[in-house]
Design a protein around this motif. Structure first.
Motif, PDB file in Angstrom:
ATOM      1  N   ILE A   1      -0.730  55.118  50.693  1.00 43.69           N
ATOM      2  CA  ILE A   1      -0.161  54.778  49.385  1.00 43.69           C
ATOM      3  C   ILE A   1       1.237  55.379  49.253  1.00 43.69           C
ATOM      4  N   LEU A   2       1.403  56.633  49.718  1.00 44.86           N
ATOM      5  CA  LEU A   2       2.706  57.293  49.650  1.00 44.86           C
ATOM      6  C   LEU A   2       3.748  56.521  50.460  1.00 44.86           C
ATOM      7  N   ALA A   3       3.337  55.986  51.612  1.00 46.81           N
ATOM      8  CA  ALA A   3       4.256  55.209  52.441  1.00 46.81           C
ATOM      9  C   ALA A   3       4.763  53.977  51.682  1.00 46.81           C
ATOM     10  N   HIS A   4       3.875  53.353  50.890  1.00 48.54           N
ATOM     11  CA  HIS A   4       4.292  52.208  50.076  1.00 48.54           C
ATOM     12  C   HIS A   4       5.244  52.645  48.968  1.00 48.54           C
ATOM     13  N   LEU A   5       4.975  53.820  48.378  1.00 47.40           N
ATOM     14  CA  LEU A   5       5.848  54.321  47.311  1.00 47.40           C
ATOM     15  C   LEU A   5       7.260  54.588  47.824  1.00 47.40           C
ATOM     16  N   LEU A   6       7.351  55.068  49.063  1.00 43.62           N
ATOM     17  CA  LEU A   6       8.654  55.420  49.622  1.00 43.62           C
ATOM     18  C   LEU A   6       9.525  54.204  49.893  1.00 43.62           C
ATOM     19  N   ASN A   7       8.945  53.004  49.798  1.00 41.77           N
ATOM     20  CA  ASN A   7       9.767  51.797  49.915  1.00 41.77           C
ATOM     21  C   ASN A   7      10.648  51.597  48.684  1.00 41.77           C
ATOM     22  N   TYR A   8      10.348  52.349  47.621  1.00 37.36           N
ATOM     23  CA  TYR A   8      11.096  52.230  46.365  1.00 37.36           C
ATOM     24  C   TYR A   8      11.590  53.618  45.948  1.00 37.36           C
ATOM     25  N   LYS A   9      12.364  54.217  46.844  1.00 34.64           N
ATOM     26  CA  LYS A   9      12.790  55.606  46.660  1.00 34.64           C
ATOM     27  C   LYS A   9      13.587  55.809  45.378  1.00 34.64           C
ATOM     28  N   THR A  10      14.443  54.846  45.017  1.00 35.11           N
ATOM     29  CA  THR A  10      15.276  54.994  43.820  1.00 35.11           C
ATOM     30  C   THR A  10      14.423  55.124  42.570  1.00 35.11           C
TER      31      THR A  10
ATOM     32  N   TRP B   1       5.446  50.580  36.685  1.00 35.67           N
ATOM     33  CA  TRP B   1       6.040  49.556  37.548  1.00 35.67           C
ATOM     34  C   TRP B   1       5.693  49.815  39.002  1.00 35.67           C
ATOM     35  N   LEU B   2       5.791  51.082  39.413  1.00 35.69           N
ATOM     36  CA  LEU B   2       5.462  51.442  40.800  1.00 35.69           C
ATOM     37  C   LEU B   2       3.989  51.158  41.096  1.00 35.69           C
ATOM     38  N   GLY B   3       3.117  51.425  40.112  1.00 35.64           N
ATOM     39  CA  GLY B   3       1.695  51.127  40.307  1.00 35.64           C
ATOM     40  C   GLY B   3       1.455  49.647  40.538  1.00 35.64           C
ATOM     41  N   GLU B   4       2.090  48.811  39.718  1.00 29.78           N
ATOM     42  CA  GLU B   4       1.954  47.356  39.881  1.00 29.78           C
ATOM     43  C   GLU B   4       2.546  46.902  41.210  1.00 29.78           C
ATOM     44  N   ARG B   5       3.714  47.441  41.563  1.00 26.49           N
ATOM     45  CA  ARG B   5       4.410  47.021  42.775  1.00 26.49           C
ATOM     46  C   ARG B   5       3.636  47.419  44.032  1.00 26.49           C
TER      47      ARG B   5
ATOM     48  N   THR C   1      -9.582  42.705  44.239  1.00 27.16           N
ATOM     49  CA  THR C   1      -9.425  42.747  42.787  1.00 27.16           C
ATOM     50  C   THR C   1      -9.677  44.141  42.228  1.00 27.16           C
ATOM     51  N   SER C   2     -10.916  44.602  42.290  1.00 24.94           N
ATOM     52  CA  SER C   2     -11.255  45.878  41.650  1.00 24.94           C
ATOM     53  C   SER C   2     -10.576  47.062  42.339  1.00 24.94           C
ATOM     54  N   ASP C   3     -10.574  47.087  43.665  1.00 24.43           N
ATOM     55  CA  ASP C   3     -10.018  48.252  44.368  1.00 24.43           C
ATOM     56  C   ASP C   3      -8.501  48.351  44.211  1.00 24.43           C
ATOM     57  N   THR C   4      -7.805  47.224  44.273  1.00 24.89           N
ATOM     58  CA  THR C   4      -6.353  47.282  44.098  1.00 24.89           C
ATOM     59  C   THR C   4      -5.999  47.619  42.644  1.00 24.89           C
ATOM     60  N   THR C   5      -6.851  47.213  41.697  1.00 25.58           N
ATOM     61  CA  THR C   5      -6.621  47.578  40.297  1.00 25.58           C
ATOM     62  C   THR C   5      -6.775  49.081  40.105  1.00 25.58           C
ATOM     63  N   ILE C   6      -7.750  49.670  40.789  1.00 20.83           N
ATOM     64  CA  ILE C   6      -7.936  51.130  40.716  1.00 20.83           C
ATOM     65  C   ILE C   6      -6.713  51.845  41.279  1.00 20.83           C
ATOM     66  N   ILE C   7      -6.220  51.366  42.424  1.00 24.66           N
ATOM     67  CA  ILE C   7      -5.025  51.980  43.028  1.00 24.66           C
ATOM     68  C   ILE C   7      -3.832  51.830  42.086  1.00 24.66           C
ATOM     69  N   GLN C   8      -3.721  50.691  41.447  1.00 26.87           N
ATOM     70  CA  GLN C   8      -2.637  50.457  40.481  1.00 26.87           C
ATOM     71  C   GLN C   8      -2.711  51.483  39.344  1.00 26.87           C
ATOM     72  N   THR C   9      -3.922  51.751  38.849  1.00 34.78           N
ATOM     73  CA  THR C   9      -4.100  52.731  37.776  1.00 34.78           C
ATOM     74  C   THR C   9      -3.762  54.135  38.260  1.00 34.78           C
ATOM     75  N   VAL C  10      -4.192  54.452  39.479  1.00 36.60           N
ATOM     76  CA  VAL C  10      -3.946  55.786  40.021  1.00 36.60           C
ATOM     77  C   VAL C  10      -2.449  56.042  40.170  1.00 36.60           C
ATOM     78  N   VAL C  11      -1.740  55.089  40.763  1.00 30.24           N
ATOM     79  CA  VAL C  11      -0.300  55.269  40.980  1.00 30.24           C
ATOM     80  C   VAL C  11       0.451  55.216  39.656  1.00 30.24           C
ATOM     81  N   GLY C  12       0.098  54.264  38.803  1.00 28.49           N
ATOM     82  CA  GLY C  12       0.845  54.071  37.570  1.00 28.49           C
ATOM     83  C   GLY C  12       0.553  55.087  36.496  1.00 28.49           C
ATOM     84  N   MET C  13      -0.678  55.627  36.474  1.00 26.39           N
ATOM     85  CA  MET C  13      -1.069  56.542  35.401  1.00 26.39           C
ATOM     86  C   MET C  13      -1.511  57.905  35.925  1.00 26.39           C
ATOM     87  N   SER C  14      -2.570  57.907  36.717  1.00 24.64           N
ATOM     88  CA  SER C  14      -3.193  59.174  37.103  1.00 24.64           C
ATOM     89  C   SER C  14      -2.255  60.068  37.905  1.00 24.64           C
TER      90      SER C  14
END
Length: 575
Positions: free
Chosen positions: A4-13, A79-83, A117-130
């Motif tokens: 997940i961190l590797a995906h986040l680093l694609n949007y460093k700005t 936004w990062l969670g959705e992306r 569906t459900s698993d990617t939504t959980i990841i979206q919540t974790v990155v975007g909120m948690s």
């Protein structure tokens, strides 16, 4: 989490912006404590109204800055969670498209859909909120601890002593939360798989009046998922409760010690108020961490399930483009096909083909006949490299097909199956599926050649009519003609036809057979045949039984020389 961190680093700005906003918001809230201290000690105690007014303006300014920074943090992290969730869906789906049919024979489609569906939504919540809340709470806790030390080293020492007690339930209960979160998600995936299966086959369910049986079966799965969720909820609630209890007990004790210091004169009321403000912030941060750690553990479980899909390896190796360019020339319009010494079985201990040898000449129309289980459809799957033989080689114009990239190989083959595939899209896009760059006019011409234009023209929106899931708006014969039009439009040098006219009435079959005859000109064609009309148009017929070639020749030759074919013709072709 590294994935997940590797995906986040694609949007460093945006990550950097979120971190800056997080620190600004946290520091602004921390500064409020100093504002409170200043207001109490210099405003209330000294009864200076102007000082109190200045303090309130300062506090409001800090609050405004904190709110702006909070908006920026929340927006960027959401936004990062959705992306990241969208990128993970794209990555996993792209990988799944490269896997062989054998993978999907073992993993149900409904479970894959659930993970998407459900698993990617959980990841979206974790990155975007948690994740955001966790980082904010850590920064707030560290900052509050430093300012508490500045206010009162003794009380801060009491807080530090209490921290290890808070970590104990996290250490003991968090792994259980993660374990049961993954189990709960697996149960939900089972539900998705069952729904997908039963609703796709709703006609069969209702035809056999199996609704009550399906309800009971589904209800059992729901209860199983509920039990797994109960265990997850129990451990997560226990984790939150334990941390809240320890934190609040520590704050109450520290407030008591601080009150005694005020009474003894070693602290001012403002210093104690600021300290308690920071203590509440620190305690709230720990409580927040304890609350979101359950979500983070769910996110870890969800990412594990998606990562399993991403790590699934294809049973078929596709050569690189460079290998293909260096080793191979372009295939001719109608290549010769050699099946040489092929051994194949769906399991290594049971072979279907044992030393199978077939030569199909360039431009030949070959018909395969034989009873069910003879290996006719399996041969198609080997030609398309959905599977590789355990031994032996298949050649296209003298080139081993395992040296061709899969895309290059399959771009030379058009397929029409006995059960035609129609997507939930328009008629136009269904036919164009075989050649995405084709013009509307090309699509209409292909439909006319497949004798599909007449019924398409009568649909509500003609070529723009949405056909529904699996082409539910069409009859079997109409679906077949759409599939044939797709193959005509693709215009590929090798044709694989699995009884392409099986779903047509006698009149339509005769017309479509004429279209297929024209389509076969200049192409190497292999037809799985069950009807005499199909066999009579073949240049050669191969009779298969139990994975072996038991006869070869024209219809008339085989009727005289091959007992199995003669029986087959009398029972199936002439019935």
């Amino acid at each position: 989490m590294k994935w997940i961190l590797a995906h986040l680093l694609n949007y460093k700005t945006k990550v950097l912006g979120a971190i800056i906003a997080l620190f600004v918001a946290a520091l602004a809230w921390l500064l409020l404590g100093q504002g409170i201290k200043y207001a109490i000690d210099n405003g209330f105690i000294e009864k200076a109204s102007q000082t109190l007014n200045n303090a309130m303006v300062l506090v409001l300014a800090i609050t405004f800055v904190a709110c702006l920074a909070t908006y920026a943090r929340f927006y960027l992290m959401t936004w990062l969670g959705e992306r990241v969730s969208a990128d993970i869906r794209n990555q996993v789906y792209s990988h799944l498209l490269s896997l062989t049919p054998s993978f999907f024979a073992e993993l149900r489609t409904g479970e894959v859909i659930s993970r998407f569906t459900s698993d990617t939504t959980i990841i979206q919540t974790v990155v975007g909120m948690s994740l955001s809340m966790t980082l904010r709470s850590i920064v707030t806790f560290v900052g509050a601890l430093a300012l508490m030390m500045f206010s009162s080293p003794l009380l801060t020492f009491c807080v530090i002593v209490a921290v290890p007690a808070v970590l104990i339930p996290i250490k003991v209960l968090a792994p259980q939360v993660r374990r049961f979160a993954k189990e709960s998600q697996d149960k939900v995936a089972d539900l998705g798989a069952r729904i997908d299966e039963s609703l796709h086959e709703i006609m069969t369910v209702q035809a056999y009046t199996a609704e009550e049986s399906e309800r009971m079966h589904f209800s059992k799965k729901v209860e199983s998922a509920m039990k797994a969720a109960e265990r997850r909820i129990h451990y997560r609630s226990s984790l939150i409760g334990c941390i809240m209890c320890i934190s609040m007990s520590a704050i109450i004790f520290i407030a008591w010690v601080g009150a005694r210091q005020v009474l003894s004169g070693s602290m001012t009321v403002g210093e104690l108020s600021a300290f308690l403000f920071y203590a509440v912030m620190a305690g709230g941060s720990v409580a927040t961490i304890s609350e979101v750690i359950g979500e983070v553990q769910r996110g870890v479980g969800a990412s594990e399930r998606l990562y399993e899909l991403l790590n699934a390896r294809s049973a078929i190796d596709s050569p690189s483009i460079n290998t293909e360019v260096n080793a191979l020339q372009v295939l001719p319009n109608a290549p010769r096909i050699d099946i040489s010494k092929v051994n194949f079985g769906y399991s290594d201990d049971k072979l279907l083909f044992d030393n199978l040898n077939i030569v199909i000449n360039a431009g030949e129309r070959l018909a395969l006949v034989g009873p069910s289980g003879a290996g006719k459809t399996t041969l198609f799957q080997l030609l398309l490299r959905f599977y590789d033989p355990q031994e032996g080689t298949i050649y296209f114009d003298g080139k081993p097909i395992n040296t061709l990239s899969l895309a290059y190989l399959r771009q030379h083959i058009a397929v029409v199956t006995q059960e035609p595939v129609v997507f939930a899209n328009t008629v136009m896009e269904n036919i164009r599926y075989g050649k995405p760059e084709a013009s509307d006019e090309d699509v209409i011409n292909a439909a006319k050649q497949a004798f599909a234009h007449e019924f398409i023209d009568k649909l509500d929106e003609r070529y723009q009519t949405q056909l529904g899931e699996r082409g539910i708006k069409l009859s079997g014969g109409q679906k077949q003609r759409i599939a044939i039009a797709r193959a005509i439009l693709a215009d590929r040098p090798i044709l694989l036809l699995d009884e392409a006219t099986s779903a047509l009435d006698a009149m339509s079959e005769r017309m479509v057979q004429q279209a297929i005859d024209r389509l076969m000109i200049g192409k190497t064609s292999i037809v799985i045949a069950h009807r005499l009309a199909t066999v009579q148009h073949a240049d050669r017929i191969i009779v298969m039984d139990n994975g072996q070639v038991v006869g070869s020749g024209t219809h008339n030759e085989l009727m005289k020389s091959d007992t199995l074919y003669r029986e087959y013709a009398e029972l199936q072709l002439l019935s």
